[in-house]
Design a protein around this motif. Structure first.
Motif, PDB file in Angstrom:
ATOM      1  N   LEU A  46       0.846  -1.204   0.000  1.00  0.00           N
ATOM      2  CA  LEU A  46       0.000   0.000   0.000  1.00  0.00           C
ATOM      3  C   LEU A  46       0.881   1.254   0.000  1.00  0.00           C
ATOM      4  CD1 LEU A  46      -2.890   1.314   0.498  1.00  0.00           C
ATOM      5  CD2 LEU A  46      -2.289   1.239   2.916  1.00  0.00           C
ATOM      6  N   GLU A  47       1.903   1.230   0.839  1.00  0.00           N
ATOM      7  CA  GLU A  47       2.786   2.401   0.990  1.00  0.00           C
ATOM      8  C   GLU A  47       3.428   2.781  -0.342  1.00  0.00           C
ATOM      9  OE1 GLU A  47       2.584  -0.169   2.991  1.00  0.00           O
ATOM     10  OE2 GLU A  47       2.638   0.450   5.107  1.00  0.00           O
ATOM     11  N   ASN A  48       3.927   1.780  -1.068  1.00  0.00           N
ATOM     12  CA  ASN A  48       4.558   2.073  -2.365  1.00  0.00           C
ATOM     13  C   ASN A  48       3.587   2.799  -3.298  1.00  0.00           C
ATOM     14  OD1 ASN A  48       6.821   0.696  -1.535  1.00  0.00           O
ATOM     15  ND2 ASN A  48       6.873  -0.706  -3.281  1.00  0.00           N
ATOM     16  N   PHE A  49       2.372   2.305  -3.351  1.00  0.00           N
ATOM     17  CA  PHE A  49       1.411   2.896  -4.295  1.00  0.00           C
ATOM     18  C   PHE A  49       1.037   4.313  -3.859  1.00  0.00           C
ATOM     19  CE2 PHE A  49      -2.779   3.436  -6.350  1.00  0.00           C
ATOM     20  CZ  PHE A  49      -2.387   3.224  -7.668  1.00  0.00           C
ATOM     21  N   VAL A  50       0.810   4.469  -2.558  1.00  0.00           N
ATOM     22  CA  VAL A  50       0.410   5.796  -2.058  1.00  0.00           C
ATOM     23  C   VAL A  50       1.560   6.807  -2.244  1.00  0.00           C
ATOM     24  CG1 VAL A  50      -0.252   7.072   0.025  1.00  0.00           C
ATOM     25  CG2 VAL A  50      -1.306   4.865  -0.484  1.00  0.00           C
ATOM     26  N   GLN A  51       2.773   6.376  -1.977  1.00  0.00           N
ATOM     27  CA  GLN A  51       3.910   7.287  -2.191  1.00  0.00           C
ATOM     28  C   GLN A  51       4.035   7.655  -3.669  1.00  0.00           C
ATOM     29  OE1 GLN A  51       5.874   8.667   0.316  1.00  0.00           O
ATOM     30  NE2 GLN A  51       6.428  10.011  -1.399  1.00  0.00           N
ATOM     31  N   GLU A  73       4.272   4.287 -13.507  1.00  0.00           N
ATOM     32  CA  GLU A  73       5.690   4.429 -13.829  1.00  0.00           C
ATOM     33  C   GLU A  73       6.513   4.608 -12.540  1.00  0.00           C
ATOM     34  OE1 GLU A  73       7.555   4.354 -16.436  1.00  0.00           O
ATOM     35  OE2 GLU A  73       9.342   5.354 -15.621  1.00  0.00           O
ATOM     36  N   ARG A  74       5.994   5.422 -11.646  1.00  0.00           N
ATOM     37  CA  ARG A  74       6.694   5.692 -10.379  1.00  0.00           C
ATOM     38  C   ARG A  74       6.789   4.409  -9.534  1.00  0.00           C
ATOM     39  NH1 ARG A  74      10.545   7.189  -8.408  1.00  0.00           N
ATOM     40  NH2 ARG A  74      10.602   7.751  -6.219  1.00  0.00           N
ATOM     41  N   THR A  75       5.702   3.599  -9.546  1.00  0.00           N
ATOM     42  CA  THR A  75       5.728   2.375  -8.717  1.00  0.00           C
ATOM     43  C   THR A  75       6.844   1.429  -9.158  1.00  0.00           C
ATOM     44  OG1 THR A  75       4.200   1.077 -10.127  1.00  0.00           O
ATOM     45  CG2 THR A  75       3.205   2.385  -8.371  1.00  0.00           C
ATOM     46  N   GLN A  76       7.274   1.572 -10.406  1.00  0.00           N
ATOM     47  CA  GLN A  76       8.278   0.630 -10.910  1.00  0.00           C
ATOM     48  C   GLN A  76       9.703   0.994 -10.496  1.00  0.00           C
ATOM     49  OE1 GLN A  76       6.621   1.062 -14.980  1.00  0.00           O
ATOM     50  NE2 GLN A  76       6.608  -1.153 -14.997  1.00  0.00           N
ATOM     51  N   HIS A  77       9.870   2.210  -9.951  1.00  0.00           N
ATOM     52  CA  HIS A  77      11.221   2.647  -9.561  1.00  0.00           C
ATOM     53  C   HIS A  77      11.319   3.070  -8.107  1.00  0.00           C
ATOM     54  CE1 HIS A  77      12.146   2.515 -13.794  1.00  0.00           C
ATOM     55  NE2 HIS A  77      11.051   3.218 -14.010  1.00  0.00           N
ATOM     56  N   ILE A  78      10.210   2.973  -7.399  1.00  0.00           N
ATOM     57  CA  ILE A  78      10.182   3.544  -6.045  1.00  0.00           C
ATOM     58  C   ILE A  78      11.219   2.877  -5.135  1.00  0.00           C
ATOM     59  CG2 ILE A  78       8.323   2.014  -5.249  1.00  0.00           C
ATOM     60  CD1 ILE A  78       7.291   4.860  -4.008  1.00  0.00           C
ATOM     61  N   ASP A  79      11.923   3.689  -4.335  1.00  0.00           N
ATOM     62  CA  ASP A  79      12.921   3.103  -3.437  1.00  0.00           C
ATOM     63  C   ASP A  79      12.785   3.599  -1.997  1.00  0.00           C
ATOM     64  OD1 ASP A  79      13.759   5.660  -3.806  1.00  0.00           O
ATOM     65  OD2 ASP A  79      15.711   5.167  -4.691  1.00  0.00           O
ATOM     66  N   ARG A  80      11.827   4.501  -1.744  1.00  0.00           N
ATOM     67  CA  ARG A  80      11.603   4.936  -0.361  1.00  0.00           C
ATOM     68  C   ARG A  80      10.214   5.560  -0.244  1.00  0.00           C
ATOM     69  NH1 ARG A  80       9.806   8.828  -1.895  1.00  0.00           N
ATOM     70  NH2 ARG A  80      10.724  10.619  -2.894  1.00  0.00           N
ATOM     71  N   TYR A  81       9.671   5.536   0.960  1.00  0.00           N
ATOM     72  CA  TYR A  81       8.418   6.281   1.184  1.00  0.00           C
ATOM     73  C   TYR A  81       8.516   7.038   2.496  1.00  0.00           C
ATOM     74  CZ  TYR A  81       6.992   2.231   4.072  1.00  0.00           C
ATOM     75  OH  TYR A  81       6.938   1.234   5.003  1.00  0.00           O
ATOM     76  N   LYS A  82       7.690   8.074   2.595  1.00  0.00           N
ATOM     77  CA  LYS A  82       7.698   8.922   3.784  1.00  0.00           C
ATOM     78  C   LYS A  82       6.485   8.616   4.643  1.00  0.00           C
ATOM     79  CE  LYS A  82       9.629  12.731   1.125  1.00  0.00           C
ATOM     80  NZ  LYS A  82       9.384  14.101   0.666  1.00  0.00           N
ATOM     81  N   ILE A  83       6.700   8.514   5.934  1.00  0.00           N
ATOM     82  CA  ILE A  83       5.575   8.220   6.834  1.00  0.00           C
ATOM     83  C   ILE A  83       5.839   8.826   8.210  1.00  0.00           C
ATOM     84  CG2 ILE A  83       6.494   5.948   7.563  1.00  0.00           C
ATOM     85  CD1 ILE A  83       3.425   5.003   7.308  1.00  0.00           C
ATOM     86  N   ALA A  84       4.767   9.270   8.841  1.00  0.00           N
ATOM     87  CA  ALA A  84       4.881   9.801  10.204  1.00  0.00           C
ATOM     88  C   ALA A  84       4.686   8.665  11.191  1.00  0.00           C
ATOM     89  CB  ALA A  84       3.823  10.876  10.419  1.00  0.00           C
ATOM     90  N   LYS A  85       5.431   8.701  12.268  1.00  0.00           N
ATOM     91  CA  LYS A  85       5.236   7.702  13.328  1.00  0.00           C
ATOM     92  C   LYS A  85       4.143   8.189  14.272  1.00  0.00           C
ATOM     93  CE  LYS A  85       9.937   5.900  13.494  1.00  0.00           C
ATOM     94  NZ  LYS A  85      11.207   6.015  14.215  1.00  0.00           N
ATOM     95  N   GLY A  86       3.599   7.309  15.049  1.00  0.00           N
ATOM     96  CA  GLY A  86       2.626   7.760  16.045  1.00  0.00           C
ATOM     97  C   GLY A  86       1.444   6.829  16.154  1.00  0.00           C
ATOM     98  N   ASN A  87       0.553   7.176  17.115  1.00  0.00           N
ATOM     99  CA  ASN A  87      -0.629   6.341  17.331  1.00  0.00           C
ATOM    100  C   ASN A  87      -1.683   6.598  16.255  1.00  0.00           C
ATOM    101  OD1 ASN A  87       0.511   5.395  19.687  1.00  0.00           O
ATOM    102  ND2 ASN A  87      -0.373   7.065  20.917  1.00  0.00           N
ATOM    103  N   ASP A  88      -2.601   5.664  16.146  1.00  0.00           N
ATOM    104  CA  ASP A  88      -3.729   5.868  15.229  1.00  0.00           C
ATOM    105  C   ASP A  88      -4.552   7.072  15.682  1.00  0.00           C
ATOM    106  OD1 ASP A  88      -2.972   3.679  13.822  1.00  0.00           O
ATOM    107  OD2 ASP A  88      -4.683   2.413  14.390  1.00  0.00           O
ATOM    108  N   LEU A  89      -5.085   7.805  14.736  1.00  0.00           N
ATOM    109  CA  LEU A  89      -5.987   8.911  15.073  1.00  0.00           C
ATOM    110  C   LEU A  89      -7.376   8.349  15.358  1.00  0.00           C
ATOM    111  CD1 LEU A  89      -5.360  11.932  12.675  1.00  0.00           C
ATOM    112  CD2 LEU A  89      -4.473  11.516  14.970  1.00  0.00           C
TER     113      LEU A  89
END
Ligand code: VG1
Ligand code: CO
Length: 540
Positions: A32-37, A143-159
């Motif tokens: 999921l993370e790859n696609f969303v990023q 196209e982006r999903t085929q080269h992705i090498d990192r994603y950004k995410i915040a740490k923390g509890n569920d809202l």
């Protein structure tokens, strides 16, 4: 905020309507993370902008939504507007994108596909006009999903998403809103609710929400606003697995509704929507309206409805949809267009003001009020038209056929087919197309046979390979294409259409009327013999 290293997954190519896979695929770490990023990387306006976020409540909605929120915060989204408990219908998201001038929306849904741990999950990205991202955008995301090498995410509890109000995640504002209120306001602006209320006084209706997203919307409209009894909405509580059902409003999966409407004591009006609320079907006592006919009826009678009383500039339908609406457009002297399957192809025509009403044979209809198909909108259109004409569903459709003739229409689906075999059907017919013109089968002579390419009249883009169509001199035709929403093997769709002029026999059994066309299609395309099936999986 952190950056996590990742590696690409194969096959993250959005289909007819977003990325759809088995839940187990979406549950793979980073899938999921790859696609969303890839969305955030391909749509830079989201950074510093507004995102609308919600889903149809299916299994994994609650988990995915927290991940997406954290990723939105880490990718610099300024404000995310999210439905209470993470719920929004597809049309509601389209409306909110436009209302809040948002930079996009993410809808978590696999629409009419089944849910639950063994079912399907999906993710659709809509752009700032409120509609499904155009092909250029979905191509860039892929196209982006085929080269992705990192994603950004915040740490923390569920809202906590169960309380309406405003909160923060890092620098991002999170607004949790009532998923229904703005949608209801929009419907109030388009329809004559008093006339509908008068029409339904003392009558019964049955709306089947199929344990999917439209339950709360339908209750607000039918029970609270129109004052109808609680039992007017059946299966009204959204469930993560849709109660084990298949939230596709067709005669097979909406069996409870069909049984009710075809019983001795049937209500005046019946209707249903799908998993994410963008599809609709309409029934009267002992009668089911073919979705293609429904679009034609809405176009022919639009001026009966306050939101469209000044007329509509033009209409559009997807290619496999019957040409019933074309006949209405010719009669009204307005433009009409034929687009590929999938709502994204209507967006430019709607934005340019060339059309105000459009639809698909797969139970989708809508107007320029948003940029998605809209199930409850279509149902309210019907009710408003019935109220204005003081007629029943059966009278309206009979009058329509008498005025315009009838397009007998059916779709035969072959699901879960071996991919190579399904592709063999397509390539076999493709190769034959040119030589077919002029040939005769039974009483029919082929006038045209091609692989549909769409030339967008607004931006000039071209989309090839949008389905194989074989047309006859009589006006009948068949179309074959591969589905872009299935998750198991291939789904082959055969669309059959036969035109009966208004002086002809307008009350035939649909499958009987279409049998000769079905037999010719089999003779030409050899579907059953190529994929080793005796019968379609589903006839609608
Ligand atoms: C199907 C329908 C198509 C519709 C699409 C998404 O696509 O045929 O008309 O736009 O589903 O609808 P396909 O490629 O499987 O034929 V929904 O309600 O799933 O967003
Ligand atoms: Co849908």
């Amino acid at each position: 905020m952190t950056e996590v290293n990742t590696t690409p997954f194969d096959g993250q190519k959005p289909g007819t309507s977003g990325l759809r896979k088995k839940v187990s695929v979406f549950q793979k770490p980073n899938y999921l993370e790859n696609f969303v990023q890839s969305i955030f990387d391909s749509v830079p306006e989201l950074a510093g902008g507004t995102l609308i976020l919600g889903g149809d409540g299916r299994f994994y909605n609650d988990v995915a939504i927290q991940t997406i929120l954290r990723m939105a915060a880490a990718n610099g989204v300024a404000r995310t507007i999210i439905g209470q408990n993470g719920l929004f219908s597809t049309p509601a998201v389209s409306n909110l994108i436009r209302l809040h001038k948002a930079n996009g929306g993410i809808i978590l849904s696999a629409s009419h596909n089944p849910g639950g741990p063994k079912g399907d999950f999906g993710l659709k990205f809509n752009g700032e006009n409120g509609g499904p991202a155009a092909e250029a955008v979905t191509d860039a995301i892929y196209e982006r999903t085929q080269h992705i090498d990192r994603y950004k995410i915040a740490k923390g509890n569920d809202l906590n998403l169960s309380d309406i109000g405003e909160t923060h995640l890092g620098d991002m504002t999170v607004m949790v809103i009532d998923p229904v209120a703005d949608y209801l306001t929009m419907m109030e602006a388009l329809f004559d609710f008093d006339a509908i209320k008068n029409l339904l006084d003392g009558k019964r209706i049955c709306f089947d929400a199929m344990h999917a997203i439209t339950g709360p919307y339908a209750k607000a409209i039918f029970c609270e606003r129109l004052g109808l009894p609680e039992d007017s909405v059946i299966n009204g509580i959204p469930l993560p697995d849709f109660g084990g059902g298949h939230p596709d409003p067709n005669p097979v999966y909406a069996k409870e509704l069909f049984d009710t409407m075809f019983s001795d004591n049937a209500p005046f009006f019946g209707a249903a929507s799908d998993g994410d609320g963008d599809r609709n079907i309409v029934l009267g006592p002992n009668i089911y309206i073919s979705p293609s006919d429904s679009i034609a009826v809405l176009a022919a009678n639009a001026t009966d409805v306050p939101g469209y009383e000044n007329g509509i500039p033009g209409v559009a339908r997807s290619m496999p949809t019957s040409r019933a609406v074309d006949v209405v457009a010719k009669d009204l002297g307005i433009e009409y267009f034929e687009t590929p399957t999938g709502w994204k192809f209507f967006g430019n025509l709607l934005d340019a003001g060339r059309i105000a009403l459009c639809g698909e044979e797969s139970a989708g209809a809508s107007s320029d009020h948003i940029r998605e198909k809209d199930g409850l909108w279509a149902i309210l259109m019907w009710l408003n038209i019935l109220a204005a004409r003081h007629q029943s569903v059966e009278n309206v459709i009979s009058d329509h056929w008498l005025a315009y003739g009838r397009h007998y229409y059916s779709r035969h689906d072959y699901e879960g087919v071996n991919k190579e075999k399904a592709e063999a059907v397509m390539s076999g017919l493709s190769k034959k197309l040119e030589s077919l013109v002029g040939q005769s089968f039974k009483d029919e002579t082929i006038s045209k046979a091609d692989n549909f390419s769409y030339h967008d009249p607004v931006d000039g883009s071209v989309s090839h390979n949008q389905g194989l169509r074989v047309e006859f001199e009589s006006g009948s035709r068949f179309v074959i294409r591969l589905s872009g929403t299935g998750t198991v093997g291939a789904t082959l769709r055969l669309y059959l259409e036969k035109y009966e002029p208004k002086a002809g026999d307008l009350k035939q059994d649909v499958q009987t009327a279409l049998r000769p066309i079905a037999e010719i299609a089999e003779e030409i395309a050899a579907i059953k013999s190529t994929i080793d099936r005796n019968e379609p999986t589903l006839v609608s």
